[in-house]
Design an enzyme around this catalytic site. Structure first.
Site: not given
Ligand code: GRF
Length: 213
Positions: A10-12, A84-86, A103, A135, A139
């Site tokens: 969840g760093s994003n 991480m699920r499609i 991505h 979509t 990717d």
């Molecule tokens: C990064 O590689 C991002 O591009 C991908 O998930 C990773 C970040 O995961 N979509 P998180 O945000 O730290 O959980």
């Protein structure tokens, strides 16, 4: 409002909250029960839901649960942040042009898992990230923003991963704000138009990467 989908660190999500967008997050959904990102959501008092895909025998049932949560909030966008699920074509088409992903490669290069590893192994000199609409083709959706930097000769694979993440933490909140402010449109030919603003320079200038949007 947005809903953020996570699977792990969840760093994003953390970067999105740090950028002042936590009040725009209706809830966070994780498909893994022990995702660290759930603690970040709680820290920001954002409602959390775990929909553990392992507890469902098929994708349709798993996604039915996701849909029930999403439709309870009617968010403007679904933001995939390390999810991480499609998602199936049915799910993606139900939320047409509402699902966004980040991505860690310059698409269409290095799709799928471990994009940073793929880039490093390919000995490319330029690396980057792509924010795109999701979509039913993995990717491959319309590209909203791309940001690039270089691989230095001494960089390790970990350095590459960190370089890309640092870019993500700046550009993902940047684009989410624009999405929420109705500044992103898709043309019929799938070219995405993002409205530029004077203040963009304050966020993007003097960074160690080049960005196109
Ligand atoms: C990064 O590689 C991002 O591009 C991908 O998930 C990773 C970040 O995961 N979509 P998180 O945000 O730290 O959980």
């Amino acid at each position: 409002m947005i809903i953020v989908f996570i699977s792990g660190t969840g760093s994003n999500l953390n970067a999105i909250c740090n950028a002042g967008l936590s009040s725009s997050i209706a809830c966070v959904i994780s498909n893994t029960p022990h995702a660290k990102g759930l603690d970040i959501a709680k820290k920001y008092h954002i409602p959390t839901y775990v929909v553990d895909n392992k507890l469902y025998t098929n994708k349709a049932d798993f996604e039915r649960e996701l849909i029930a949560i999403v439709d309870n909030y009617t968010p403007k966008y679904l933001i995939l942040a390390g999810f991480m699920r499609i998602l199936s074509g049915d799910f993606v088409n139900k939320y047409h042009h509402q699902i966004i992903n980040i991505h860690p490669s310059l698409l269409p290069s290095f799709t799928g898992m471990h994009a940073q590893k793929q880039a490093f192994a390919s000995r490319v000199k330029i690396i980057g990230i792509t924010i795109h609409f999701v979509t039913d083709k993995l990717d491959c959706g319309p590209i909203i923003l791309q940001a690039v930097t270089n691989i230095d000769r001494q960089d390790t694979e970990d350095d590459v991963t960190i370089k890309l993440l640092k870019i993500e933490y700046i550009v993902y909140p940047f684009i989410i704000r624009k999405l929420l402010n109705n500044m992103v449109d898709i043309r019929n030919d799938n070219y995405v138009i993002v409205k530029h603003e004077k203040m963009d320079k304050d966020i993007l200038n003097n960074q160690n990467f080049y960005v196109a949007y």
